[in-house]
Design an enzyme around this catalytic site. Structure first.
Site, PDB file in Angstrom:
ATOM      1  N   SER A 205       0.847  -1.199   0.000  1.00 39.04           N
ATOM      2  CA  SER A 205       0.000   0.000   0.000  1.00 39.04           C
ATOM      3  C   SER A 205       0.886   1.255   0.000  1.00 39.04           C
ATOM      4  O   SER A 205       1.678   1.432  -0.916  1.00 39.04           O
ATOM      5  CB  SER A 205      -0.960  -0.036   1.187  1.00 39.04           C
ATOM      6  OG  SER A 205      -1.991   0.899   1.012  1.00 39.04           O
ATOM      7  N   ASP A 273     -15.947 -15.364 -14.919  1.00 39.92           N
ATOM      8  CA  ASP A 273     -15.208 -16.465 -14.278  1.00 39.92           C
ATOM      9  C   ASP A 273     -14.844 -17.556 -15.288  1.00 39.92           C
ATOM     10  O   ASP A 273     -13.660 -17.842 -15.530  1.00 39.92           O
ATOM     11  CB  ASP A 273     -16.045 -17.028 -13.113  1.00 39.92           C
ATOM     12  CG  ASP A 273     -15.402 -18.249 -12.459  1.00 39.92           C
ATOM     13  OD1 ASP A 273     -14.250 -18.567 -12.812  1.00 39.92           O
ATOM     14  OD2 ASP A 273     -16.053 -18.871 -11.596  1.00 39.92           O
ATOM     15  N   ASP A 276     -12.293 -17.210 -18.518  1.00 39.86           N
ATOM     16  CA  ASP A 276     -10.821 -17.329 -18.487  1.00 39.86           C
ATOM     17  C   ASP A 276     -10.365 -18.783 -18.690  1.00 39.86           C
ATOM     18  O   ASP A 276      -9.184 -19.100 -18.590  1.00 39.86           O
ATOM     19  CB  ASP A 276     -10.241 -16.746 -17.193  1.00 39.86           C
ATOM     20  CG  ASP A 276     -10.767 -17.439 -15.933  1.00 39.86           C
ATOM     21  OD1 ASP A 276     -11.195 -18.608 -16.005  1.00 39.86           O
ATOM     22  OD2 ASP A 276     -10.750 -16.792 -14.858  1.00 39.86           O
ATOM     23  N   ASP A 280     -13.785 -21.379 -11.529  1.00 35.91           N
ATOM     24  CA  ASP A 280     -13.244 -21.664 -10.199  1.00 35.91           C
ATOM     25  C   ASP A 280     -13.593 -20.575  -9.185  1.00 35.91           C
ATOM     26  O   ASP A 280     -13.010 -20.502  -8.107  1.00 35.91           O
ATOM     27  CB  ASP A 280     -11.711 -21.819 -10.287  1.00 35.91           C
ATOM     28  CG  ASP A 280     -11.054 -20.560 -10.840  1.00 35.91           C
ATOM     29  OD1 ASP A 280     -11.782 -19.665 -11.318  1.00 35.91           O
ATOM     30  OD2 ASP A 280      -9.809 -20.462 -10.793  1.00 35.91           O
ATOM     31  N   ASP A 416      -8.506  -5.577  -5.805  1.00 34.43           N
ATOM     32  CA  ASP A 416      -8.211  -4.478  -4.867  1.00 34.43           C
ATOM     33  C   ASP A 416      -9.255  -3.368  -5.008  1.00 34.43           C
ATOM     34  O   ASP A 416      -9.393  -2.786  -6.078  1.00 34.43           O
ATOM     35  CB  ASP A 416      -6.804  -3.928  -5.178  1.00 34.43           C
ATOM     36  CG  ASP A 416      -6.276  -3.019  -4.077  1.00 34.43           C
ATOM     37  OD1 ASP A 416      -7.087  -2.327  -3.429  1.00 34.43           O
ATOM     38  OD2 ASP A 416      -5.049  -2.995  -3.876  1.00 34.43           O
ATOM     39  N   HIS A 455      -7.125  -5.686  -1.077  1.00 34.15           N
ATOM     40  CA  HIS A 455      -6.010  -4.759  -0.865  1.00 34.15           C
ATOM     41  C   HIS A 455      -4.968  -5.334   0.095  1.00 34.15           C
ATOM     42  O   HIS A 455      -5.221  -5.444   1.287  1.00 34.15           O
ATOM     43  CB  HIS A 455      -6.531  -3.427  -0.330  1.00 34.15           C
ATOM     44  CG  HIS A 455      -5.475  -2.371  -0.255  1.00 34.15           C
ATOM     45  ND1 HIS A 455      -4.730  -1.987  -1.347  1.00 34.15           N
ATOM     46  CD2 HIS A 455      -5.000  -1.635   0.783  1.00 34.15           C
ATOM     47  CE1 HIS A 455      -3.862  -1.058  -0.992  1.00 34.15           C
ATOM     48  NE2 HIS A 455      -4.010  -0.831   0.294  1.00 34.15           N
TER      49      HIS A 455
HETATM   50 CA   LIG Z   1     -12.041 -18.441 -13.493  1.00 32.33          CA
END
Ligand SMILES: [Ca+2]
Length: 526
Positions: A205, A273, A276, A280, A416, A455
């Protein structure tokens, strides 16, 4: 701050032992050159040593007014600690400076070898900093380091210290950390009779901002640098806090009730999801997925599972880059799909205070400044002038750091909600462009994006890892991190491991075996 996720929970292959053994072969354990207590009379420029005290093993307790306990038993972190020499000092490089720092040195005594590993670990801060956290120093000593940390020249977590104190702002921006590092090395030399053989920076950070500022401005200070979730575009991330608050609090109709954040999150997962290549629950690289929250727009009246048209606009604004309305230039990248569970940080009932502080106390010098008045064209120009390169750590020229053999491991969670992850990618790519491409950079500087991490830790991804061991191995054993093992802990147990991959590679499933075992993934270009 430093991620507390540096323990070796992820199966151990990336853990510290191997490096320690290698380095020990090169390093003769030090004996004390002097007693701990005598360090109080050590003379260093602009420095008053206010405390030099041998602390017996397990005996450290947080002072009654101590800042930095972490809930529960505030002293639990110190029970297992070996004996150490605690040194506190005040630095005054300018007449307005009041920089406090501490260095904890594994105890040594004349004629006896110590547990010191021969190295310095300097630790970063969080937000507007203003505190030294004993638990952070303890973690370094536990690993054999002489560990240092500064309050960066002021107390407390607000930027109000900077009002009327331009030198204190410079202390916060970069001077305190550099001064601490120089003085720490001198104190180490006085105590053990030997300067540190190697020095590391470890921060997340604000500590990630400090990390890259050091590499840019004082390239000789560190051999290895960990730059976690870095606020390198300090003014940009503050502008984003205003951007989101202006949208979310434009009027009552535009405000997204926090109870709808999980609804938006589920819709983002639905869209991204599986896209890609592996369903998962994690979006491996959200920039490769186009998600428009309009899919959630209520067909009829408002309800808990849909967004009204004004709420759709607010959500779009949260994902969008902060841009200059006149030039259309990007000021700062937006939040990524997958970050929604953390949207309370910037789209909660109150704007993000640590973002607003920049404008109140440094740009407009008015504690009553109203964020609704901010203009993303003219006021950004004022902001750049007020920063004047003091806080932003965006200089892409890392030539000197690379030339002296330095290594940087940077990481950033894709989910983040406080410092947009794409800001790390933007900077990394600028360094590649400046230094002549990946072949000139990747032997010295690598970026690891962490899918699903919030974060500096947390989130739904594998956010436990040991970056210190990774950078140690790179510096000490010349073993570059081709991947870094990471794990996810749920209910106290590791339920998934994954490799983190050097950007732009991503972790790809090999097609067979458990999707919760890192062994079944490899780092590949998407
Ligand atoms: Ca995935």
């Amino acid at each position: 701050m430093k991620s507390l996720k540096s323990s070796c929970t992820a199966g151990g292959t990336a853990c510290g032992l191997a490096t320690g053994v290698l380095f020990a072969a090169l390093f003769t354990p030090a004996q004390a050159a002097t007693t701990c207590e005598s360090l109080v009379s050590l003379t260093l420029p602009d420095t008053t040593i206010t405390l030099a005290q041998l602390v017996a093993a397990g005996a450290f307790t947080v002072p009654a007014n101590g800042r930095g306990g972490r809930g529960g038993d505030p002293n639990a972190a110190f029970k297992e600690l070996p004996a150490f020499c605690r040194v506190a000092a005040t630095l005054k490089p300018t007449s307005d400076s009041d920089i406090k720092f501490e260095i904890w040195l594994p105890a040594a005594s004349p004629g006896q070898t110590s547990g010191w590993n021969g190295k310095l670990e300097a630790n970063g801060n969080g937000g507007w900093t203003g505190s030294i956290t004993p638990a952070t120093l303890a973690a370094g000593v536990q690993r054999g380091y002489a560990a240092a940390m500064t309050d960066t020249g002021h107390e407390g977590g607000s930027a109000s210290f900077a009002l009327g104190h331009p030198e204190k702002l410079i202390d916060f921006g970069y001077r305190a950390v550099h001064e601490m590092t120089v003085k720490s090395k001198a104190i180490i030399a006085a105590y053990y009779g030997d300067a540190p053989k190697l020095s590391y920076w470890n921060g997340c950070s604000a500590g990630g901002r400090q990390a890259l500022k050091e590499a840019q401005r004082y390239p000789e200070d560190f051999n290895g640098i960990i730059a976690g979730s870095p606020g390198i575009n300090w003014t940009g991330r503050s502008a984003q806090a205003v951007w989101i608050a202006q949208a979310n609090h434009k009027d009552e109709a535009s405000t997204i009730p926090p109870a709808k954040f999980p609804v938006i999150h589920n819709a983002a997962l639905e869209a991204c999801d599986a896209a890609d290549g592996l369903k998962d629950g994690i979006i491996e690289d959200p920039t490769r997925c186009k998600f428009d929250p309009q899919v959630l727009e209520c067909k009829g009246p408002d309800g808990p599972a849909c967004l009204t048209a004004p709420q759709v606009e607010t959500a779009r604004r949260i994902y969008a880059s902060v841009t200059n309305p006149r030039t259309k230039e990007e000021i700062f990248p937006g939040h990524e799909p997958g970050s929604e569970l953390g949207w309370n940080t910037m789209a909660g009932p109150q704007p993000l205070g640590l973002g607003l502080d920049l404008f109140k106390f440094i740009v407009f010098k008015d504690p009553n400044w109203d964020y609704r008045t901010f203009n993303f064209d003219s006021d950004m120009a004022l902001t750049a002038k007020a920063d004047n390169g003091v806080m932003n750590a965006l200089d892409p020229n890392l030539k000197a750091f690379i030339a002296h053999g330095g290594k940087i491991v940077q990481y950033h969670g894709w989910s983040d909600p406080q410092i947009s992850p794409l800001s790390s990618v933007r900077y990394y790519n600028t360094v590649l462009d400046t230094l002549g491409g990946a072949s000139k950079v990747t032997d010295s500087y690598r970026l690891f994006m962490v899918p699903g991490m919030a974060h500096c830790g947390g989130g739904e991804g594998t956010s436990n890892f040991d970056m210190l061991s990774a950078v140690e191995q790179w510096v000490e054993a010349k073993k570059a991190p081709d991947q870094i093992l990471a794990s996810r802990v749920r209910d106290g147990k590791v339920d998934r491991t994954r490799p983190l991959c050097p950007y732009p590679q991503v972790a790809k499933y090999k097609g067979t075996g458990s999707i919760d075992d890192a062994a079944n993934f490899s780092c590949k270009l998407p």
